[in-house]
Design an enzyme around this catalytic site. Structure first.
Site, PDB file in Angstrom:
ATOM      1  N   ASP A   1      10.686   2.724   6.606  1.00 34.32           N
ATOM      2  CA  ASP A   1      10.315   1.304   6.722  1.00 34.32           C
ATOM      3  C   ASP A   1      11.398   0.593   7.525  1.00 34.32           C
ATOM      4  O   ASP A   1      12.575   0.944   7.430  1.00 34.32           O
ATOM      5  CB  ASP A   1      10.195   0.677   5.319  1.00 34.32           C
ATOM      6  CG  ASP A   1       9.383  -0.616   5.343  1.00 34.32           C
ATOM      7  OD1 ASP A   1       8.307  -0.639   4.718  1.00 34.32           O
ATOM      8  OD2 ASP A   1       9.816  -1.605   5.989  1.00 34.32           O
TER       9      ASP A   1
ATOM     10  N   HIS B   1     -13.566   0.852   9.191  1.00 36.41           N
ATOM     11  CA  HIS B   1     -12.684  -0.149   8.573  1.00 36.41           C
ATOM     12  C   HIS B   1     -13.144  -0.509   7.156  1.00 36.41           C
ATOM     13  O   HIS B   1     -13.377  -1.681   6.826  1.00 36.41           O
ATOM     14  CB  HIS B   1     -12.624  -1.416   9.441  1.00 36.41           C
ATOM     15  CG  HIS B   1     -11.373  -2.216   9.188  1.00 36.41           C
ATOM     16  ND1 HIS B   1     -10.751  -2.962  10.136  1.00 36.41           N
ATOM     17  CD2 HIS B   1     -10.625  -2.371   8.054  1.00 36.41           C
ATOM     18  CE1 HIS B   1      -9.685  -3.548   9.612  1.00 36.41           C
ATOM     19  NE2 HIS B   1      -9.589  -3.209   8.350  1.00 36.41           N
ATOM     20  N   ILE B   2     -13.250   0.521   6.330  1.00 36.18           N
ATOM     21  CA  ILE B   2     -13.737   0.305   4.962  1.00 36.18           C
ATOM     22  C   ILE B   2     -12.680   0.665   3.922  1.00 36.18           C
ATOM     23  O   ILE B   2     -12.974   0.728   2.727  1.00 36.18           O
ATOM     24  CB  ILE B   2     -15.016   1.147   4.685  1.00 36.18           C
ATOM     25  CG1 ILE B   2     -14.781   2.611   5.065  1.00 36.18           C
ATOM     26  CG2 ILE B   2     -16.218   0.560   5.405  1.00 36.18           C
ATOM     27  CD1 ILE B   2     -15.833   3.557   4.551  1.00 36.18           C
ATOM     28  N   GLY B   3     -11.437   0.874   4.379  1.00 33.07           N
ATOM     29  CA  GLY B   3     -10.381   1.292   3.445  1.00 33.07           C
ATOM     30  C   GLY B   3     -10.257   0.385   2.232  1.00 33.07           C
ATOM     31  O   GLY B   3     -10.006   0.838   1.117  1.00 33.07           O
ATOM     32  N   GLY B   4     -10.436  -0.913   2.449  1.00 36.70           N
ATOM     33  CA  GLY B   4     -10.255  -1.857   1.334  1.00 36.70           C
ATOM     34  C   GLY B   4     -11.569  -2.344   0.763  1.00 36.70           C
ATOM     35  O   GLY B   4     -11.579  -3.235  -0.093  1.00 36.70           O
TER      36      GLY B   4
ATOM     37  N   ASP C   1      -9.380   4.792  10.185  1.00 37.42           N
ATOM     38  CA  ASP C   1     -10.297   3.789   9.620  1.00 37.42           C
ATOM     39  C   ASP C   1     -10.287   2.492  10.428  1.00 37.42           C
ATOM     40  O   ASP C   1     -11.133   1.629  10.226  1.00 37.42           O
ATOM     41  CB  ASP C   1      -9.851   3.496   8.177  1.00 37.42           C
ATOM     42  CG  ASP C   1     -10.794   2.553   7.438  1.00 37.42           C
ATOM     43  OD1 ASP C   1     -12.018   2.780   7.510  1.00 37.42           O
ATOM     44  OD2 ASP C   1     -10.313   1.599   6.802  1.00 37.42           O
TER      45      ASP C   1
ATOM     46  N   ILE D   1       0.839  -1.201   0.000  1.00 38.53           N
ATOM     47  CA  ILE D   1       0.000   0.000   0.000  1.00 38.53           C
ATOM     48  C   ILE D   1       0.875   1.251   0.000  1.00 38.53           C
ATOM     49  O   ILE D   1       0.693   2.157  -0.833  1.00 38.53           O
ATOM     50  CB  ILE D   1      -0.963  -0.013   1.209  1.00 38.53           C
ATOM     51  CG1 ILE D   1      -1.969  -1.156   1.037  1.00 38.53           C
ATOM     52  CG2 ILE D   1      -1.686   1.327   1.347  1.00 38.53           C
ATOM     53  CD1 ILE D   1      -2.865  -1.412   2.228  1.00 38.53           C
TER      54      ILE D   1
ATOM     55  N   GLU E   1     -13.015  -3.329  17.388  1.00 36.54           N
ATOM     56  CA  GLU E   1     -14.024  -2.937  16.396  1.00 36.54           C
ATOM     57  C   GLU E   1     -15.273  -3.793  16.594  1.00 36.54           C
ATOM     58  O   GLU E   1     -15.152  -5.013  16.795  1.00 36.54           O
ATOM     59  CB  GLU E   1     -13.466  -3.139  14.979  1.00 36.54           C
ATOM     60  CG  GLU E   1     -12.287  -2.218  14.699  1.00 36.54           C
ATOM     61  CD  GLU E   1     -11.692  -2.397  13.298  1.00 36.54           C
ATOM     62  OE1 GLU E   1     -12.184  -3.235  12.527  1.00 36.54           O
ATOM     63  OE2 GLU E   1     -10.722  -1.669  12.993  1.00 36.54           O
TER      64      GLU E   1
HETATM   65  P1  NAI Z   1       2.738  -5.001   3.577  1.00 38.09           P
HETATM   66  O1  NAI Z   1       3.067  -6.139   4.453  1.00 38.09           O
HETATM   67  O2  NAI Z   1       2.918  -5.127   2.100  1.00 38.09           O
HETATM   68  O3  NAI Z   1       3.551  -3.705   4.053  1.00 38.09           O
HETATM   69  C1  NAI Z   1       3.812  -3.378   5.375  1.00 38.09           C
HETATM   70  C2  NAI Z   1       5.142  -2.631   5.404  1.00 38.09           C
HETATM   71  O4  NAI Z   1       5.315  -2.066   6.689  1.00 38.09           O
HETATM   72  C3  NAI Z   1       6.354  -3.537   5.146  1.00 38.09           C
HETATM   73  O5  NAI Z   1       7.163  -2.956   4.165  1.00 38.09           O
HETATM   74  C4  NAI Z   1       7.031  -3.595   6.509  1.00 38.09           C
HETATM   75  O6  NAI Z   1       8.442  -3.774   6.399  1.00 38.09           O
HETATM   76  C5  NAI Z   1       6.673  -2.249   7.060  1.00 38.09           C
HETATM   77  N1  NAI Z   1       6.757  -2.123   8.525  1.00 38.09           N
HETATM   78  C6  NAI Z   1       6.362  -3.032   9.440  1.00 38.09           C
HETATM   79  N2  NAI Z   1       6.524  -2.543  10.675  1.00 38.09           N
HETATM   80  C7  NAI Z   1       7.024  -1.290  10.528  1.00 38.09           C
HETATM   81  C8  NAI Z   1       7.388  -0.270  11.441  1.00 38.09           C
HETATM   82  N3  NAI Z   1       7.250  -0.442  12.747  1.00 38.09           N
HETATM   83  N4  NAI Z   1       7.862   0.875  10.934  1.00 38.09           N
HETATM   84  C9  NAI Z   1       8.017   1.059   9.608  1.00 38.09           C
HETATM   85  N5  NAI Z   1       7.681   0.123   8.693  1.00 38.09           N
HETATM   86  C10 NAI Z   1       7.185  -1.029   9.152  1.00 38.09           C
HETATM   87  O7  NAI Z   1       1.223  -4.639   3.927  1.00 38.09           O
HETATM   88  P2  NAI Z   1       0.185  -3.844   3.024  1.00 38.09           P
HETATM   89  O8  NAI Z   1      -0.537  -4.781   2.129  1.00 38.09           O
HETATM   90  O9  NAI Z   1       0.831  -2.653   2.442  1.00 38.09           O
HETATM   91  O10 NAI Z   1      -0.866  -3.391   4.161  1.00 38.09           O
HETATM   92  C11 NAI Z   1      -0.497  -2.422   5.134  1.00 38.09           C
HETATM   93  C12 NAI Z   1      -1.526  -2.390   6.246  1.00 38.09           C
HETATM   94  O11 NAI Z   1      -2.794  -2.008   5.745  1.00 38.09           O
HETATM   95  C13 NAI Z   1      -1.714  -3.719   6.959  1.00 38.09           C
HETATM   96  O12 NAI Z   1      -1.699  -3.506   8.350  1.00 38.09           O
HETATM   97  C14 NAI Z   1      -3.095  -4.156   6.521  1.00 38.09           C
HETATM   98  O13 NAI Z   1      -3.735  -4.939   7.493  1.00 38.09           O
HETATM   99  C15 NAI Z   1      -3.800  -2.821   6.353  1.00 38.09           C
HETATM  100  N6  NAI Z   1      -4.964  -2.862   5.480  1.00 38.09           N
HETATM  101  C16 NAI Z   1      -6.064  -2.147   5.868  1.00 38.09           C
HETATM  102  C17 NAI Z   1      -7.203  -2.150   5.089  1.00 38.09           C
HETATM  103  C18 NAI Z   1      -8.393  -1.359   5.501  1.00 38.09           C
HETATM  104  O14 NAI Z   1      -9.516  -1.725   5.116  1.00 38.09           O
HETATM  105  N7  NAI Z   1      -8.215  -0.276   6.218  1.00 38.09           N
HETATM  106  C19 NAI Z   1      -7.289  -2.967   3.862  1.00 38.09           C
HETATM  107  C20 NAI Z   1      -6.035  -3.589   3.489  1.00 38.09           C
HETATM  108  C21 NAI Z   1      -4.936  -3.551   4.304  1.00 38.09           C
END
Ligand code: NAI
Length: 409
Positions: A181, A292-295, A264, A162, A269
């Protein structure tokens, strides 16, 4: 023990629960499988009955696949979680049964990115507050603090799927992107890396958090981090609720240190639509709260509906486990002029040697072999010549530690 399975198997059945997008059923039917669909999730008892004779199961987030359910299955080969999370599935029990689990980790990435962009624009124009005022019948046209995104510095915490996609789109809007990161990540476009979270917080006009849900990320944004943010900056969290201390966020919003926030995801929740929602952020005019509707978009659902069946079919028909959440990931070449023997076993010493000895003793013509192990299981794929002794399959099946044998034609 689970009987030897052969693919393609005209009697293989697919069961899809919880109103999975119709694209999924269509894809399985096109591939020649019989598909049953149930609109709701099923209870543990119902699952135990309904899963008899099912080869592929598709669920969303409500169906609980417990150890008891998994241990009742024998023909089940793979599970598709038509969602992102897999907490509803006992993955260890699945591995022990030789059942591979797949999900759709990237299907809603774009939806979250668009929501983050929308939130930024609304927040730096002070629109949540203006909206509330106007609904109350108060006209306030003067907007001295309203800004454009162009030229502002965006700080992305977590440059994963993301975060990285947001980086590209935000540059398209003229933002100057910086990211932090914990892993080394390739900077896309003109984005620049920050070597510490503090550096990112101190210099960004917009801070948006996209870290994963690992337990170590609990409370990474607290009073100390919020105090380091630039006065007048805005804060967005669309990742996980436990990442941010919401009491501390409320304090910096009320004091005017931050201009606004969009949240979100929450530490707890409600489970059902229509449930009561409590949060320290309720009632603040400069905060966008969403459930929680981001996705959650139709496009994301459709992406999930097309992505997961491809993974399941690749696994069933070729043995490929790329992106499986519980099996060792193995990307396999096409097999032509050969059959493919899939052997899943407990990860114990000596099993591979025994497997190869059995094949050698039977004079099998091995044209390729691929192996990968995880903590719990070993996954060995052996491509063999078309003429082979059927007996060898039962011998492979008898090797102690074997969980499952499949022969693909
Ligand atoms: P991803 O796993 O591809 O990326 C997460 C990144 O965060 C990785 O590059 C990781 O190295 C980094 N990271 C982890 N801990 C860290 C820290 N303490 N400081 C800095 N960087 C750190 O995950 P993706 O697909 O990008 O999703 C990100 C988040 O979004 C997840 O928590 C996921 O659950 C959430 N999400 C929320 C949705 C919603 O509806 N609001 C829908 C989809 C995902």
């Amino acid at each position: 023990m689970i009987p030897v399975q052969r693919s393609p198997d005209p009697s293989a059945r697919v069961l899809l629960l919880e109103r999975i997008h119709p694209a999924a059923a269509e894809r399985f039917r096109k591939a020649g499988y019989h598909v049953d669909e149930v609109a709701s999730s099923l209870s543990e008892e119902e699952l135990i009955v309904r899963l008899q004779g099912v080869t592929i199961l598709g669920i969303r987030s409500k169906t609980q696949l417990t150890r008891k359910v998994m241990e009742s299955t024998s023909g089940l080969s793979a599970i598709g979680a038509f969602c992102i999370g897999t907490n509803q599935i006992d993955l260890k029990a699945c591995s022990e049964r030789g059942v591979a689990v797949f999900n759709a980790p990237f299907a809603n990435t774009r939806s979250v990115v668009e929501m983050a962009l929308g939130a930024m624009i609304l927040l730096i124009r002070d629109i949540p507050r203006k909206n509330t005022l106007l609904h109350r019948g108060v006209w306030e046209k003067s907007s001295p603090g309203a800004r454009e995104l162009r030229g502002k510095r965006l700080g992305i915490v977590g440059y994963g799927n993301i975060g990285a996609q947001l980086s590209v789109l935000a540059e398209g809007l003229g933002m100057e992107v910086h990211y932090y990161d914990i892993s080394e990540k390739l900077a896309l476009g003109n984005a620049r890396i920050c070597r510490s979270l503090d550096e990112l917080l101190e210099t960004s006009d917009v801070v948006t958090v996209h870290v994963d849900g690992s337990p170590g990320n609990e409370g990474i944004i607290g009073a100390h981090e919020l105090a380091r943010m630039k006065p007048g900056a805005v804060f967005i969290n669309l990742s996980r609720g436990f990442v941010v201390d919401l009491e501390a966020l409320r304090a910096v919003l009320e004091s005017g240190h931050l201009k606004g926030a969009a949240i979100d995801v929450f530490p707890t929740e409600p489970k059902e639509d229509g449930s009561a929602f409590e949060s320290p952020l309720r009632g603040l005019p400069n905060v966008i709260l969403t459930p929680h509707i981001g996705g959650s978009t139709q496009e994301a659902q459709e992406n999930i509906g097309t992505f997961v069946p491809e993974k399941l079919l690749d696994f069933l028909e070729k043995g490929t486990t790329t992106l499986s959440v519980n099996f060792p990931n193995l990307q396999l070449p096409e097999f032509r002029e050969s059959h493919r023997v899939v052997h899943v076993h407990r990860n114990e010493p000596g099993i591979l040697a025994r497997l190869n000895r059995t094949m050698a003793e039977r004079g099998l013509n091995i044209t390729g072999q691929y192996l990968k192990t995880s903590e719990d299981i070993g996954y060995v794929i052996t491509d063999i010549g078309r003429d082979y002794d059927e007996e060898v399959v039962s011998e492979l099946h008898q090797i102690p530690g074997t969980i499952r044998v499949r022969v693909l034609y």
